[in-house]
Design a protein around this motif. Structure first.
Motif, mmCIF file in Angstrom:
data_model
loop_
_atom_site.group_PDB
_atom_site.id
_atom_site.type_symbol
_atom_site.label_atom_id
_atom_site.label_comp_id
_atom_site.label_asym_id
_atom_site.label_seq_id
_atom_site.Cartn_x
_atom_site.Cartn_y
_atom_site.Cartn_z
ATOM 1 N N ALA A 282 0.868 -1.093 -0.147
ATOM 2 C CA ALA A 282 -0.017 0.050 0.072
ATOM 3 C C ALA A 282 0.745 1.178 0.083
ATOM 4 C CB ALA A 282 -0.821 -0.087 1.063
ATOM 5 N N LEU A 283 1.811 1.263 0.846
ATOM 6 C CA LEU A 283 2.825 2.443 0.817
ATOM 7 C C LEU A 283 3.554 2.600 -0.321
ATOM 8 C CD1 LEU A 283 3.784 1.916 4.563
ATOM 9 C CD2 LEU A 283 2.594 3.827 3.615
ATOM 10 N N VAL A 284 4.050 1.585 -1.130
ATOM 11 C CA VAL A 284 4.858 1.770 -2.229
ATOM 12 C C VAL A 284 3.968 2.328 -3.336
ATOM 13 C CG1 VAL A 284 6.110 0.446 -4.045
ATOM 14 C CG2 VAL A 284 6.554 0.005 -1.570
ATOM 15 N N GLU A 285 2.746 1.686 -3.341
ATOM 16 C CA GLU A 285 2.073 2.075 -4.454
ATOM 17 C C GLU A 285 1.069 3.439 -4.283
ATOM 18 O OE1 GLU A 285 -0.885 -1.317 -4.919
ATOM 19 O OE2 GLU A 285 0.755 -2.359 -5.586
ATOM 20 N N LEU A 286 1.407 4.250 -3.104
ATOM 21 C CA LEU A 286 0.809 5.397 -2.785
ATOM 22 C C LEU A 286 0.948 6.505 -3.941
ATOM 23 C CD1 LEU A 286 -0.779 7.446 -0.848
ATOM 24 C CD2 LEU A 286 1.586 7.743 0.188
ATOM 25 N N PRO A 287 2.074 6.638 -4.424
ATOM 26 C CA PRO A 287 2.210 7.733 -5.525
ATOM 27 C C PRO A 287 1.472 7.833 -6.509
ATOM 28 C CG PRO A 287 4.348 7.114 -4.430
ATOM 29 C CD PRO A 287 3.161 6.320 -4.070
ATOM 30 N N THR A 288 0.934 6.374 -7.047
ATOM 31 C CA THR A 288 0.124 6.176 -8.293
ATOM 32 C C THR A 288 -1.209 5.882 -7.782
ATOM 33 O OG1 THR A 288 1.144 3.878 -8.163
ATOM 34 C CG2 THR A 288 2.183 5.378 -9.499
ATOM 35 N N GLY A 289 -1.515 5.153 -6.716
ATOM 36 C CA GLY A 289 -2.642 5.028 -6.134
ATOM 37 C C GLY A 289 -3.726 6.063 -5.619
ATOM 38 N N ALA A 290 -2.885 7.099 -5.163
ATOM 39 C CA ALA A 290 -3.611 8.561 -4.832
ATOM 40 C C ALA A 290 -2.562 9.595 -4.786
ATOM 41 C CB ALA A 290 -3.820 8.081 -3.285
ATOM 42 N N PRO A 291 -2.405 9.958 -6.002
ATOM 43 C CA PRO A 291 -1.598 11.089 -6.433
ATOM 44 C C PRO A 291 -1.753 12.465 -5.560
ATOM 45 C CG PRO A 291 -2.221 10.298 -8.460
ATOM 46 C CD PRO A 291 -2.981 9.705 -7.373
ATOM 47 N N ALA A 292 -2.934 12.736 -5.331
ATOM 48 C CA ALA A 292 -3.303 13.998 -4.428
ATOM 49 C C ALA A 292 -2.847 13.624 -3.267
ATOM 50 C CB ALA A 292 -4.975 14.210 -4.771
ATOM 51 N N ALA A 293 -3.023 12.518 -2.641
ATOM 52 C CA ALA A 293 -2.884 12.256 -1.193
ATOM 53 C C ALA A 293 -1.261 12.156 -1.011
ATOM 54 C CB ALA A 293 -3.231 11.104 -0.755
ATOM 55 N N TRP A 294 -0.546 11.688 -2.104
ATOM 56 C CA TRP A 294 0.956 11.794 -1.988
ATOM 57 C C TRP A 294 1.510 13.206 -2.010
ATOM 58 C CZ3 TRP A 294 5.038 8.843 -1.279
ATOM 59 C CH2 TRP A 294 6.442 9.405 -1.762
ATOM 60 N N HIS A 295 0.944 13.941 -2.790
ATOM 61 C CA HIS A 295 1.392 15.403 -2.926
ATOM 62 C C HIS A 295 0.920 16.139 -1.548
ATOM 63 C CE1 HIS A 295 1.625 19.744 -4.054
ATOM 64 N NE2 HIS A 295 2.485 19.348 -4.804
ATOM 65 N N ALA A 296 -0.178 16.053 -0.962
ATOM 66 C CA ALA A 296 -0.375 16.712 0.261
ATOM 67 C C ALA A 296 0.416 16.038 1.202
ATOM 68 C CB ALA A 296 -1.773 16.227 0.550
ATOM 69 N N LEU A 297 0.673 14.717 1.429
ATOM 70 C CA LEU A 297 1.474 14.281 2.251
ATOM 71 C C LEU A 297 2.915 14.776 2.512
ATOM 72 C CD1 LEU A 297 1.428 12.174 4.857
ATOM 73 C CD2 LEU A 297 2.087 10.577 3.144
ATOM 74 N N TYR A 298 3.559 14.731 1.250
ATOM 75 C CA TYR A 298 5.076 14.939 0.934
ATOM 76 C C TYR A 298 5.136 16.604 0.390
ATOM 77 C CZ TYR A 298 6.098 10.568 3.044
ATOM 78 O OH TYR A 298 6.050 9.421 3.678
ATOM 79 N N ARG A 299 4.402 17.188 -0.139
ATOM 80 C CA ARG A 299 4.336 18.469 -0.666
ATOM 81 C C ARG A 299 4.997 18.637 -2.014
ATOM 82 N NH1 ARG A 299 3.727 19.027 4.840
ATOM 83 N NH2 ARG A 299 1.850 20.233 5.663
ATOM 84 N N GLY A 300 5.287 17.668 -2.635
ATOM 85 C CA GLY A 300 5.963 17.580 -3.841
ATOM 86 C C GLY A 300 7.491 17.216 -3.654
ATOM 87 N N ALA A 301 7.991 16.963 -2.345
ATOM 88 C CA ALA A 301 9.228 17.164 -2.288
ATOM 89 C C ALA A 301 9.825 15.585 -2.525
ATOM 90 C CB ALA A 301 9.729 17.357 -0.551
ATOM 91 N N MET A 302 9.000 14.571 -2.417
ATOM 92 C CA MET A 302 9.253 13.259 -2.539
ATOM 93 C C MET A 302 9.082 12.610 -3.823
ATOM 94 S SD MET A 302 10.577 12.746 0.466
ATOM 95 C CE MET A 302 10.759 13.853 2.111
ATOM 96 N N GLU A 303 9.655 11.546 -4.233
ATOM 97 C CA GLU A 303 9.621 10.736 -5.641
ATOM 98 C C GLU A 303 8.974 9.511 -5.411
ATOM 99 O OE1 GLU A 303 13.485 10.815 -7.124
ATOM 100 O OE2 GLU A 303 13.556 12.979 -7.706
ATOM 101 N N ALA A 304 9.091 9.117 -4.347
ATOM 102 C CA ALA A 304 8.668 7.401 -4.144
ATOM 103 C C ALA A 304 8.912 6.952 -2.843
ATOM 104 C CB ALA A 304 9.578 6.450 -4.982
ATOM 105 N N LEU A 305 8.283 5.986 -2.181
ATOM 106 C CA LEU A 305 8.353 5.203 -1.228
ATOM 107 C C LEU A 305 9.153 4.020 -1.696
ATOM 108 C CD1 LEU A 305 5.302 5.988 0.849
ATOM 109 C CD2 LEU A 305 7.552 6.676 1.481
ATOM 110 N N VAL A 306 10.447 3.692 -0.981
ATOM 111 C CA VAL A 306 10.915 2.081 -1.269
ATOM 112 C C VAL A 306 11.167 1.346 -0.344
ATOM 113 C CG1 VAL A 306 12.210 3.346 -3.206
ATOM 114 C CG2 VAL A 306 13.196 3.400 -1.013
ATOM 115 N N PRO A 307 11.231 0.094 -0.358
ATOM 116 C CA PRO A 307 11.354 -0.991 0.827
ATOM 117 C C PRO A 307 12.796 -0.613 1.427
ATOM 118 C CG PRO A 307 10.589 -1.855 -1.040
ATOM 119 C CD PRO A 307 10.800 -0.634 -1.716
#
Length: 306
Positions: A258-283
């Motif tokens: 769920a966490l790895v797929e957050l950027p593509t699964g919920a782009p708006a939520a991803w941007h709100a969480l990291y304010r555009g400063a992050m590219e990915a969540l990796v294991p």
């Protein structure tokens, strides 16, 4: 309902929503935790907190098929204690607070993923002063007033204390007055207002993000308020999402996915969480943070005079 495990909590946006019968019937970890609780360390409150985490909360509930509840606290120790006491199943920590949790929970902690920012998997701690101050180097601050975020803050205490000790500078001997102020934002505001002369804070190598940039972007401080006088030679690994090591394997697998797929699964939520400063969540594994466990232990020995 509200949870009250420590000072402050907020229910996730999805708490209380009816779940499909199929989700309720799923076996595995869901039968043990039909409501998944996660904790974050933040100084945000009210509308700002809701804006940051609402989309993430909704996504996590949808991806996992359970209700979610969010626990938040400004104190690192509060989230660590909630994880230790099994009041939360997932926690967003920092390298330093992960190290504190590792000892507090006797090694029963495991990082799942960490964020990547502009290709960087880490960040620097650096010492700042007001831009209009006379201090140009760290040596100029001997006997002055130092604000520190928290004893479990990676960039606000653990890293700079360790590296400066290697250079022969012991914080409470070098500075005339030191104090933990409860976070980066209150400390930086105190430096701006003249109550302290300097503070340790953090930023990514290319300054694509950091405590000061975040405050500037929110209009909390004017751009150019602070000036750097020192930076750590090494970097801390970025923030890990963590669970208890003894947690069920299927819970770890589902959370990681769920966490790895957050950027593509919920782009708006991803941007709100990291304010555009992050590219990915990796294991990630414990090995990434092992040095910081030892670094924190060194600092603790120094604080206790051993």
């Amino acid at each position: 309902m509200l949870l009250h495990p420590t000072r402050r909590t907020i229910l996730g946006a999805s708490a209380g929503l009816a779940l499909p019968a199929v989700a309720k019937a799923q076996a595995g970890w869901r039968s043990r935790w039909p409501v998944l609780r996660y904790g974050v360390i933040t100084t945000e409150t009210g509308d700002a907190l809701s804006s940051t985490y609402r989309g993430f909360d909704e996504y996590l509930a949808r991806a996992l098929g359970v209700q979610t509840e969010m626990f938040f606290a400004a104190e690192y120790a509060a989230v660590i204690e909630a994880l230790r006491a099994n009041r939360i199943q997932l926690a967003q920590l920092y390298a330093g607070s992960y190290a504190a949790a590792f000892d507090a929970i006797r090694g029963d902690i495991e990082p799942l993923v960490m964020n990547v920012a502009s290709g960087a998997m880490g960040y620097h701690s650096y010492l700042v002063v007001r831009a209009d101050s006379p201090y140009q180097r760290i040596e100029d601050l001997r006997g002055k007033r130092l604000a520190m975020a928290d004893p479990n803050s990676t960039s606000g205490y653990i890293m700079p204390s360790f590296y400066l000790h290697q250079q022969g500078i012991v914080l409470d001997q070098f500075f005339g007055f030191t104090q933990f102020v409860g976070g980066h934002e209150p400390g930086l505001l105190a430096v701006r207002d003249g109550r302290f002369d300097a503070m340790f804070t953090w930023r990514f190598p290319n300054n694509s993000g950091g405590a000061i940039k975040r405050m500037e972007d929110r209009g909390m401080i004017a751009r150019g308020t602070f000036r750097e006088v020192w930076e750590t030679p090494g970097m801390a690994p970025n923030d890990p999402w963590t669970v208890r090591k003894s947690a069920p394997a299927d819970l770890k697998a589902d959370l990681t996915k769920a966490l790895v797929e957050l950027p593509t699964g919920a782009p708006a939520a991803w941007h709100a969480l990291y304010r555009g400063a992050m590219e990915a969540l990796v294991p990630v594994t414990h090995a990434t943070f092992a040095d910081f466990v030892e670094m924190r232990r060194f600092n603790e020995r120094q604080r206790r005079g051993r």
